[in-house]
Design a protein around this motif. Structure first.
Motif, PDB file in Angstrom:
ATOM      1  N   ASP A 220      -5.567  -2.765   3.080  1.00 61.89           N
ATOM      2  CA  ASP A 220      -5.065  -3.589   4.175  1.00 61.89           C
ATOM      3  C   ASP A 220      -5.367  -2.834   5.463  1.00 61.89           C
ATOM      4  N   GLU A 225      -0.217  -0.195   7.669  1.00 63.28           N
ATOM      5  CA  GLU A 225      -0.674   0.384   6.407  1.00 63.28           C
ATOM      6  C   GLU A 225      -1.250   1.773   6.626  1.00 63.28           C
ATOM      7  N   SER A 228       1.572   4.176   7.004  1.00 62.34           N
ATOM      8  CA  SER A 228       2.279   4.436   5.751  1.00 62.34           C
ATOM      9  C   SER A 228       1.495   5.369   4.841  1.00 62.34           C
TER      10      SER A 228
END
Length: 264
Positions: A220, A225, A228
């Protein structure tokens, strides 16, 4: 929302809602009796997915215990195009000449890029499309850029080895491609990559760890993302060498802000 923004899937005729899906179930289909049960299971799943009516158009055993299906059917769902959110690109697309000029003006040396696939991933198509001079989609790869020095380590590179080589080359950016994604291996590898560079003594102060860029068809590409996973940038399916080069120039060779009046 206007009627012009509402669409339905197209199969045989406009707006008929027809779609085709494929999946594998852990059921056998070797014998005729097994096949009948397997296709019934596939239709049950299709119904729960909202396909009505649905038909199994292809059934193929995958070994003795699994079966692959292609199911064709109709859905009643509508798509609202006005509700689609597309994240804007945070950098402008530059020509190779503009990228070279930015790097030369900002760094005064060549920008060093180290690329690889890591872990057990033996697929080099993605990383080669970005790095090799032949490039991809009509664009030449980063090796074509005079102000970029490319070190392509190839496939199945241990993350520890990538860290060591990046330090030895004094890399400004590390590009990692991941195609093998079983059990979300691309995500775990990206996290391990970020953790390894942050912990590496080779990149301790006063040197900073290089820009970490990962890419592949299952990532993604959102900023959330990337945060993360602990990387700086994610590129998804269809990325071209020019996009990557423009991002590197944006991130590592920014244009100086013009001086305000009275600061000259």
């Amino acid at each position: 929302m206007s009627l012009a923004d509402v669409v339905r899937p197209y199969g045989d005729t406009t707006g008929d809602g027809r779609v085709q899906v494929s999946f594998t179930l852990p059921v056998p289909a070797v014998s005729a009796a097994d096949r009948a049960v397997a296709e019934g299971a596939a239709l049950q799943l299709a119904g729960k997915m909202g396909l009505s009516p649905a038909m199994v158009v292809h059934t193929k055993p995958v070994g003795p215990d699994f079966t692959f299906f292609i199911v064709y059917g109709r859905v009643s769902h509508l798509v609202d195009l006005s509700a689609v959110v597309v994240a804007p690109r945070e950098f402008e697309l530059l020509s190779p000449a503009e990228v070279n000029l930015r790097i030369r003006a900002a760094l005064g040396r060549k920008l060093v890029v180290v690329g690889a696939t890591v872990g057990t991933d033996a697929h080099t198509v993605g990383i080669d499309a970005i790095l090799n001079v032949k490039g991809h989609a009509g664009e030449k790869g980063l090796e074509y850029y005079r102000e970029i020095r490319v070190v392509n380590l190839g496939a199945q590179v241990p993350i520890g080895s990538l860290v060591e080589r990046s330090a030895a080359e004094r890399a400004d950016a590390v590009l990692v491609s991941q195609v093998v994604t079983q059990r979300d291996a691309h995500l775990s590898n990206a996290r391990e990559l970020a953790a390894a560079f942050r912990a590496a003594p080779e990149f301790a102060a006063p040197r900073h760890w290089p820009l970490l860029v990962v890419g592949g068809p299952r990532f993604d590409p959102s900023a959330a993302e990337a945060a993360s996973l602990g990387v700086d940038k994610i590129f998804g399916r269809g990325t071209t060498p020019g996009e990557v080069a423009s991002y590197l120039a944006h991130a590592l060779a920014p244009v100086p802000a013009p001086a305000a009046a009275g600061e000259r």
